[in-house]
Design a protein around this motif. Sequence first.
Motif, short mmCIF file in Angstrom:
data_model
loop_
_atom_site.label_atom_id
_atom_site.label_comp_id
_atom_site.label_asym_id
_atom_site.label_seq_id
_atom_site.Cartn_x
_atom_site.Cartn_y
_atom_site.Cartn_z
N ARG A 1 -0.19 7.43 -6.16
CA ARG A 1 -1.08 8.44 -6.46
C ARG A 1 -0.83 10.11 -5.58
NH1 ARG A 1 -6.67 7.57 -6.43
NH2 ARG A 1 -7.90 8.79 -5.88
N TRP A 2 0.64 9.78 -5.31
CA TRP A 2 0.48 11.40 -4.49
C TRP A 2 1.44 12.12 -5.73
CZ3 TRP A 2 5.23 13.81 -3.17
CH2 TRP A 2 5.24 14.84 -2.62
N VAL A 3 2.02 11.60 -6.06
CA VAL A 3 3.05 11.49 -7.34
C VAL A 3 2.59 11.82 -8.24
CG1 VAL A 3 5.41 10.93 -8.77
CG2 VAL A 3 4.88 11.10 -5.75
N VAL B 1 11.01 0.53 -0.68
CA VAL B 1 9.97 -1.07 -0.09
C VAL B 1 10.64 -2.46 -0.58
CG1 VAL B 1 7.69 -2.08 -1.39
CG2 VAL B 1 8.29 0.36 -0.77
N PRO B 2 11.40 -2.53 -1.50
CA PRO B 2 11.88 -3.74 -2.25
C PRO B 2 12.91 -4.33 -1.17
CG PRO B 2 12.09 -2.61 -3.58
CD PRO B 2 11.74 -1.55 -2.72
N LEU C 1 3.75 -0.64 -11.72
CA LEU C 1 3.04 -0.74 -11.95
C LEU C 1 2.14 0.34 -10.85
CD1 LEU C 1 1.07 -4.45 -12.25
CD2 LEU C 1 1.02 -2.75 -14.03
N SER C 2 2.58 0.87 -10.11
CA SER C 2 2.67 1.71 -9.30
C SER C 2 2.48 3.00 -9.76
CB SER C 2 3.65 1.90 -7.84
OG SER C 2 4.60 1.54 -8.29
N PRO D 1 0.64 -1.15 -0.20
CA PRO D 1 -0.28 -0.19 0.03
C PRO D 1 0.51 1.27 -0.06
CG PRO D 1 -1.31 -1.77 1.48
CD PRO D 1 0.69 -1.80 1.17
N VAL D 2 2.34 1.31 0.64
CA VAL D 2 2.73 2.80 0.75
C VAL D 2 3.19 2.59 -0.74
CG1 VAL D 2 5.24 3.10 0.89
CG2 VAL D 2 3.90 1.78 3.07
N LEU D 3 3.50 1.75 -2.23
CA LEU D 3 3.43 2.31 -2.77
C LEU D 3 2.69 2.40 -3.59
CD1 LEU D 3 5.20 -1.36 -4.13
CD2 LEU D 3 6.87 0.65 -4.45
#
Length: 623
Positions: free
Chosen positions: A203-205, A280-281, A323-324, A196-198
């Motif tokens: 979404r913000w960027v 994240v990775p 995808l993000s 969800p962090v991704l």
Amino acid sequence: MSMMGPPGGMNLWRNLRADKSVVNSELPKGILWRILQFARPHRRLILAFLVVTIFDSMIVVVNPLLTRHLIDGGILGHRLSLVWQLAGAMAAVAVLDTLVLGLAARYLSARIGEGLIFDLRTAVFAHVQRQSLAFFTRTQTGALVSRLNTDVIGAQRAFTSTLTNTLGNLISVVVVGIALFALSWQVTLACLMLFPVLWLTSRWVGGQMADLSRRQMDGNAAMGAVMTERFNVGGAMLLKLFGRRADEDALYAAKADVMRVLGVKVATLTGVFVAVMSLVPALATAVAYGVGGWLVLDGHASIGTLTALAALMLRLLTPLQSLSNVRVDVMTALVSFDRVFEILDLPSLVQEKADAVAIPAGDSSVRFRHVAFTYPSADEVSLASLQSVARTEAHDGRSVLVDIDFHAAPGELVALVGPSGAGKTTITHLLARLYDASEGAVVVGGVDVRDASLESLEAAVGYVTQDAYMFHDTIRVNLAYARPDATDDELWASLKAAQVAELVERLPDGLDTVIGDRGYRLSGGERQRLAIARLLLKAPRIVVLDEATAHLDSESEAAVQRALEAALVGRTSLVIAHRLSTIRNADQILVVDDGRIVQRGTHEELLASGGLYADLHRTQFRD
């Protein structure tokens, strides 16, 4: 958005938060369907490309699963033959993925991308060529060229990198996700809690980048427009004659500064996104080894399974990262398409009717029937994004021609005289249908020019302007523009008639001499005589001369006048002249003032009647 200087620290972040994405509200509905329709000619290649991409994405799980069996069954099972077999299978999969599917995907992607670029560029170029003259008087060349280059390439990426990454990554996520759950649902769920962090970061960027992308495109177009205008011969000469180097430096620096500030914003946003995507990775790998190691020690998983889980997790993170970020890529591509479609959707004010008729070959009469004309406004002819600033010309909103009514019989010479700005050139523009009359009708050969086919009108009317335009090419190419099938003998005949053949003969390369940007390697008089030669080669039935001899010295003017007198025999002619001595023998002289014909008659009749013509004549011949 006004940029007063480079923002720093918290000011930059406040600006980033203040930038609201306008893409969703600005992009027209149905643009996706329109893009698909535009891609329709390439559907077979796209289908083949998708098939290759699907297979390439599905084999991403093969090597990690082979690694699992190699460790558990081969190495730990002490079966050397199995190790060699699985290692060979892994090598074969790598060759298939890289050399077969990878190269096939690149080839198909290039075919689709370059084909789409070709279609878009040729469509935009052809559409722009058919715009009215008003469009080009309003539009900055650099901004228009940017649409044909930067925006078209941005649109092309939608069918290559964006389409490839989105589809391939989506399939990879599904296939890898299934494999992960099959190996260990516990490790998979633990790692997925980080993703969800991704999504939130993307979404913000994405909301910020979509608007910044459009503004960068506009900024690049603005810089290109400045360079295009200043780097041609005319712009460079103007700069040097007026010594405005500092002002020009400041103008370009201001536009470049906007791009610099936007670049800082884009780089900062990209840095935030990349940092999160890298973090994240790393965390997911740590979770995979932590939870997976616990399962191995607890006897619920093997070492080969743990290794495969870690490898698959890394292969899942890369497509998830892409995808993000797909929203940013897709919205950028849509913005590029929208900017290209803006040009394609802009109608021309001068359009050929579906049932247009050809002007009869045997009739060269010209008739203006109570013609009035008002210049169209900027919104009617161009786009705000193709103009650096909003402009309102003095002509906008008022008639520049009122009740223009005259008749030129076949073979007659009609002269237009009057003060500068009276409307003489505009009258000739209406004859050539560079604009359409607001009221009344312009009739050529008995046909209203609005009902005539453009090809027949262009063939019937020949034009020589005061500042004749030449391409940066050879004399041969510039002459043959009038008649591409002309022979060398015909080219030399037109040059002789225009009194310029001796000059061309003296040039080292003759007809193949390159005359430079706008023909600036020639003198004004030489360039003008070359333009007259081009007109003579075309041999139109109706000739318009807009101060065609203005740049000639007395000797050249006399020679060209003799050539024109012979060339105009049997042709209807409209001649704009400030030197009244050149139109003494006109069949009819129209005196134009403030958009109206205030006097008409022969030279002798107008002198006898007094008025504006007599005043002009008295001024020129006072001595």
